[in-house]
Design an enzyme around this catalytic site. Structure first.
Site: not given
Ligand code: MLT
Length: 206
Positions: A108, A158, A189
């Protein structure tokens, strides 16, 4: 296991117990920390050295690797600054722990900063596993990834990463010369057992 605050990022470093495996740079998701991905690292790369920093940005008390303006909307100036900061940390940690060039394993937000490091400081990483990653920089840096192996695992349902965005990231990295293996799993996700198995097999082969 070493915990030290002497380098720029609070982190954990686990020495290798098996020779010849590249070290793994573990990069957690939003709200995670340096402990989160250690079990995953041990599972997918048994015996490899693990280096696991904590992101230095706080969002409502939750550690991240760069600032965002909203979900999926990144402060790109901060992405660039933090990617260089993380790359410098990796270089310092390699000297401190006598590590080879690591393969990043990011989830992520950690996958997104890994993609940014690949594009801005490609020499710092031997390759990357990007779990639920998206394009970190709209203004794409002119990187030479010259045969670096990259595995991208996306989730078909996701809600955070649109399929088009993940496909665009794969195309950008491929266009820069990386050998990209991009797969979309029946997942959201969150990580699944399939992510673990595919990552382990890919790391065993790279
Ligand atoms: C981010 O902010 O890098 C992406 O949206 C993934 C997350 O951290 O939720």
């Amino acid at each position: 296991m070493t915990i030290t605050t002497e380098l720029s990022h609070l982190h954990r470093s686990v020495p290798a117990t098996v020779a010849g495996r590249p070290p793994i740079l573990l990069l957690h998701g939003t709200g995670g920390d340096e402990n989160d991905l250690l079990p995953l690292g041990r599972t997918v790369a048994p015996g490899a050295a693990l280096l696991s920093p904590r992101g230095r940005v706080l969002e409502g008390g939750m550690p991240r690797f760069f600032r965002r303006l909203a979900e999926g909307v990144f402060d790109e100036e901060d992405v660039r600054r933090r990617a260089h900061e993380l790359a410098d940390f990796v270089q310092d940690a390699r000297d401190a722990y006598r590590l080879d060039t690591p393969i990043a394993l990011g989830f992520s937000n950690g996958a997104n900063i890994a993609a940014a490091v690949l594009q801005l400081r490609p020499e710092v990483l031997a390759g990357a596993v990007l779990l639920r990653a998206m394009v970190p920089l709209k203004d794409v840096p002119d990187a030479n990834l010259d045969g670096k192996p990259v595995l991208i695992l996306s989730g078909a349902t996701d809600p955070i990463v649109p399929a088009e965005n993940a496909a665009r990231l794969a195309a950008i990295l491929k266009g820069a010369g990386a050998i990209v293996d991009h797969r979309t799993l029946p997942a959201g996700h969150g990580l699944t057992q399939a992510d673990v198995m595919i990552t382990k097999t890919w790391l065993d082969q790279s």
